[in-house]
Design a protein around this motif. Structure first.
Motif, mmCIF file in Angstrom:
data_model
loop_
_atom_site.group_PDB
_atom_site.id
_atom_site.type_symbol
_atom_site.label_atom_id
_atom_site.label_comp_id
_atom_site.label_asym_id
_atom_site.label_seq_id
_atom_site.Cartn_x
_atom_site.Cartn_y
_atom_site.Cartn_z
ATOM 1 N N ALA A 633 0.829 -1.211 0.000
ATOM 2 C CA ALA A 633 0.000 0.000 0.000
ATOM 3 C C ALA A 633 0.861 1.258 0.000
ATOM 4 O O ALA A 633 0.578 2.226 -0.715
ATOM 5 N N ALA A 634 1.928 1.264 0.803
ATOM 6 C CA ALA A 634 2.819 2.433 0.867
ATOM 7 C C ALA A 634 3.527 2.655 -0.464
ATOM 8 O O ALA A 634 3.644 3.792 -0.946
ATOM 9 N N VAL A 635 4.012 1.579 -1.076
ATOM 10 C CA VAL A 635 4.727 1.690 -2.350
ATOM 11 C C VAL A 635 3.772 2.106 -3.460
ATOM 12 O O VAL A 635 4.105 2.925 -4.320
ATOM 13 N N PHE A 683 9.796 0.999 9.054
ATOM 14 C CA PHE A 683 9.018 2.160 9.506
ATOM 15 C C PHE A 683 7.571 1.754 9.796
ATOM 16 O O PHE A 683 6.968 2.203 10.778
ATOM 17 N N ILE A 684 7.004 0.932 8.923
ATOM 18 C CA ILE A 684 5.616 0.473 9.125
ATOM 19 C C ILE A 684 5.522 -0.368 10.388
ATOM 20 O O ILE A 684 4.562 -0.254 11.152
ATOM 21 N N ALA A 698 2.186 8.937 10.596
ATOM 22 C CA ALA A 698 3.571 8.884 11.078
ATOM 23 C C ALA A 698 4.486 8.207 10.053
ATOM 24 O O ALA A 698 5.627 8.633 9.839
ATOM 25 N N ILE A 699 3.983 7.144 9.428
ATOM 26 C CA ILE A 699 4.782 6.407 8.430
ATOM 27 C C ILE A 699 5.123 7.312 7.252
ATOM 28 O O ILE A 699 6.264 7.331 6.759
ATOM 29 N N SER A 719 -2.415 5.857 1.077
ATOM 30 C CA SER A 719 -1.825 4.604 1.565
ATOM 31 C C SER A 719 -2.869 3.790 2.316
ATOM 32 O O SER A 719 -2.963 2.566 2.151
ATOM 33 N N SER A 720 -3.648 4.458 3.155
ATOM 34 C CA SER A 720 -4.703 3.782 3.921
ATOM 35 C C SER A 720 -5.743 3.181 2.974
ATOM 36 O O SER A 720 -6.216 2.056 3.192
#
Length: 847
Positions: A633-635, A683-684, A698-699, A719-720
């Protein structure tokens, strides 16, 4: 006390051993840069001697022997230790030795010995001034850096081994590239920083010397080649006293694992940088940057070689001459030289004989698309007017009687439908239904409404309608020619004087929602896959401009009395497409009743992940101890899972360059994706909510240092969103390749005969002649007569089965099997007389 021969041999062995050990120490990036700085100072020396100087005197800048310092009025300070380097043993050859060594030279190097030199910091005496000092001083002026850049371009082009040109580069972050197949260096004219432009030129010139086709080092790994080219650029920029601060040399750690490998890599860098510096010095001298008021001290002459820096005498160019040449009207220059131009639109002219030659009169730039060349007036003179190099081109242009003022263009005229309709729609229809996989019933509906037609050049025309009036058009070629049109394979452009920031559109029923796409083909592809669509407007905005989307929405409100409740953004599933959607999120569309439009993503295969991407994500996530879908999700939010970690979210450049997941300069840096993924995963893992869910706020701050609150909130929400989507049942689509746009999906949904199946078929023409398809090379095919296999009916190039089927049809052949014959029978064109009747009634946007 004199040393014995044994002691001397032991000392020499120790020096050689220490030099070898020094290679491994260069794994540290800062030490490697220090080595490169000294290489710039001692660029005529061998790798071993630079290493020896670096090992004994890391801060040395200028070295000379005892007698040479004495001649220059400087003396070695008492107690200073000599720097030992290897020096050649030169012997006068006898006639017999000349025959033995097969040479006519009177002298030859027969061996090496250790000799002593001292750095300038170890001496006292007269002040020293070198040409390099003056060059560095002159380059404190930005304009002089620009002049040196052009002089180096001139020197490279005059040399003739490789050609340098300036052509706009569409790929973000790419300042230039070297194309080995044509021995061509392309530099982007969009780069405004003269030092960075010069550094890019040095980088690509390094590639051209080391990694061209047939060169000894062409097969090195990509990262190896990039580190070498970057090293050459670093040395060349240090030589003129400029540090751009934009170097990544991390790959040297791989070289340092094996001293032999490191030595070879440095030897290759040395060979390329010596010639690059010589070229740069010649250019600087030609510009007069080396002129000193006192005699130049001759320092750092390598014991292995001497360099002739005499560039020859000729009248120097003045800055005013260069500036004037660049301001001269390209249109006037071309026409004066007998090059016919036709006005393509308000600011653009196209060559009559070279129709892929386009001149932007407003920017005074040109591009020859079929040859991938371009630039300004000076580059035009060297390309089309037989002017040999930068110097000759500037002199030639200044000698002419060209207008210096800007091209005076008339105000943009209102669009008129200048495109002549052909009586037939056959070719355009075949292109849409066969080559592009569009539903033929939908094609017929649009044709019958007068919204699409075929022009006299066999182009497919998508007419832009506004209030029933034509206001522009998208032109899609139906001829597939990759040599002429590049990787797209067909012509694609907007008709002259088309209304700005608008596009092709039509309505289904009473529109409540708006669907926008990057091209008319994508719009029809989505409709093909969703024929149930109703009560909506479908539009193409020909690109990724926010203004175009907003204008189409406003048009819907004005013409239909309804502001779109939802705008579905069906742009390409690539970084540019995602950036359009993210920018639209910051736009607010509302009517007088304060009803607000909602933007919704409609990317093709937006939940798809390839097996290769999954493996990288899973490995990093497992190491950090998190669910791999959280990392995905972050990527996805940051890079859209791009394989080169390209920025997809519209972060400011400074923030993007420091982002953990974004390669700051794709293809030009030693970006380690495995390390980036592991860092992100950690970090996650470290930033969780009380419910043990990822704390995306925060991430996002950790992954993108310095990010502003607005961007942080937006990126965290994205991301969420993807995390929730991936976590859902069937939330991830596993694919071997992610479709980039809606047309790719439309063609995949067709399940056409594969290329292998097409090679097995027989094709027949109306006169009964039968042919078969033969594969000649990758994507290259030929149709040959079945009865006379040596008789070739035609050659063509195709990237997929649809293109292949379409091109076979253009030669007049259809597949013999009944199923295909029935399909072709069903796709007969609408009768021309119907078209003539509709033409008078104007454009009907509602379907």
């Amino acid at each position: 006390m004199a040393r014995t021969n044994a002691e001397i041999k032991a000392w020499e062995h120790e020096m050689a051993q220490r030099a070898t050990e020094q290679l491994s120490a260069l794994a540290d990036t800062q030490k490697f840069k220090q080595y490169l700085r000294q290489n710039a100072a001692f660029h005529g020396y061998s790798v071993r001697n630079v290493l020896l100087i670096n090992m004994q005197h890391p801060n040395a800048t200028r070295v000379a022997g005892f007698k040479q310092w004495d001649k220059l009025g400087r003396h070695i300070r008492k107690g200073e230790h000599a720097i030992k380097i290897t020096m050649p043993i030169v012997k006068k050859l006898t006639p017999e030795e000349q025959v033995k060594y097969k040479t006519t030279a009177e002298r030859a190097i027969v061996g090496y010995r250790y000799g002593s030199v001292f750095d300038v910091s170890q001496t006292n005496g007269k002040a020293l001034l070198s040409a390099t000092d003056f060059i560095k001083e002159r380059l404190g002026d930005h304009q002089n850096v620009e002049r040196l850049y052009h002089a180096v371009v001139d020197a490279i082009n005059t040399e003739g081994h490789v050609k340098v040109s300036e052509v706009p580069i569409d790929e973000p972050g790419v300042r230039g590239f070297f194309r080995p197949s044509t021995q061509e260096i392309v530099i982007s004219p969009q780069e405004t920083d003269a030092a960075m432009k010069l550094k890019t030129l040095f980088h690509e010139y390094g590639h051209s010397q080391l990694h061209g086709i047939g060169q000894a080092f062409a097969d090195r790994p990509r990262a190896w080649k990039e580190a070498q080219a970057e090293s050459v650029a670093y040395i060349a920029m240090q030589n003129i006293g400029i540090d751009t601060g934009d170097y990544s040399l991390g790959y040297v750690a791989t070289w340092a694992k094996d001293p032999k490998v490191m030595a070879q890599a440095l030897k290759e860098i040395n060979e390329a940088s010596v010639h690059t510096i010589e070229l740069s010095d010649q250019a600087a001298q030609a510009l007069g940057f080396d002129q000193a008021q006192t005699a130049e001290a001759t320092l750092n002459d390598a014991p292995e070689q001497t360099t002739n820096l005499n560039s020859g005498k000729r009248e120097r160019l003045t800055q005013s001459e260069i500036d004037r040449a660049r301001k001269l009207s390209l249109v006037e220059i071309a026409r004066s030289a007998g090059i016919d131009l036709k006005e393509d639109s308000r600011d653009y002219y196209r060559g009559v004989d070279h129709d892929s030659l386009v001149i932007d009169a407003k920017k005074n730039l040109w591009k020859w698309n079929s040859q991938n060349l371009g630039g300004g007036a000076i580059e035009f003179a060297t390309t089309f007017l037989d002017q040999k190099g930068f110097y000759q081109a500037v002199k030639f242009l200044n000698a002419g009687h060209y207008d210096e003022t800007k091209i005076q263009t008339a105000p943009k005229a209102a669009y008129h439908n200048y495109l002549k309709r052909a009586d037939s729609f056959d070719r355009a229809r075949d292109y849409l239904t066969i080559a592009r996989g569009i539903n033929h019933h939908l094609v017929d509906r649009l044709y019958q409404k007068g919204l699409i037609f075929q022009d006299s050049q066999n182009n497919l025309i998508f007419q832009w309608a506004r209030n029933g009036k034509a206001v522009g058009a998208s032109i899609q070629g139906t001829e597939i020619d990759f040599k002429q049109f590049g990787k797209r394979g067909t012509q694609k452009k907007i008709a002259a004087n088309s209304q700005s920031d608008f596009g092709f559109n039509f309505s289904l029923g009473k529109p409540q929602d708006l669907y926008v796409f990057e091209s008319p083909i994508d719009a029809l592809s989505y409709w093909t896959q969703h024929p149930e669509l109703t009560n909506c407007m479908i539009a193409s905005v020909d690109g990724t401009k926010v203004e175009s989307v907003v204008n189409v929405a406003v048009n819907m409100y004005k013409t239909k009395g309804q502001l779109p409740a939802n705008i579905y953004v069906g742009s390409d599933n690539d970084p540019a497409g995602h950036q359009l959607y993210d920018k639209l999120q910051d736009s607010i569309l509302a009517n007088t009743e304060a009803e607000v439009t909602t933007f919704k993503p409609l990317f093709p295969q937006d939940n798809a992940i390839t097996q290769t991407t999954y493996q990288g994500l899973k490995q990093a996530a497992d190491q950090a101890g998190i669910d791999w879908r959280e990392l995905a999700a972050a990527v996805k939010a940051t890079t859209n899972l791009s394989t080169n970690y390209q920025q997809a979210f519209p972060l400011p450049q400074a923030i993007a360059k420091s982002s953990v997941l974004i390669d700051p300069n794709p293809g030009k840096t030693n970006f380690n994706s495995d390390e980036a993924l592991l860092t992100a995963a950690k970090f996650i893992k470290a930033n969780r909510t009380s419910d043990n869910e990822p704390d995306w706020d925060a991430i996002t701050k950790k992954l993108n240092p310095g990010i502003e609150d607005h961007d942080r909130e937006h990126l965290a929400a994205k991301s969420s969103y993807y995390n929730t989507r991936y976590q859902a049942e069937n939330g991830i689509l596993a694919v071997t390749k992610i479709a980039k746009d809606w047309n790719e999906l439309a063609k995949l949904a067709q399940h056409p005969a594969t290329m292998d199946q097409q090679l097995e078929k027989t094709y027949r023409r109306e006169d009964g002649q039968t042919v078969k398809l033969i594969a000649k090379d990758q994507n290259q095919y030929a149709l040959v007569d079945r009865k006379q296999p040596d008789k070739v009916v035609g050659y063509f190039e195709a990237n997929d089965p649809q293109q292949c089927a379409y091109l076979i049809k253009q030669y007049g052949y259809n597949a013999v099997d009944k199923e295909d014959e029935q399909k072709y029978h069903q796709t007969q064109p609408v009768k021309p007389q119907q078209h003539k009747r509709q033409r008078a009634s104007g454009l009907e946007q509602s379907m």
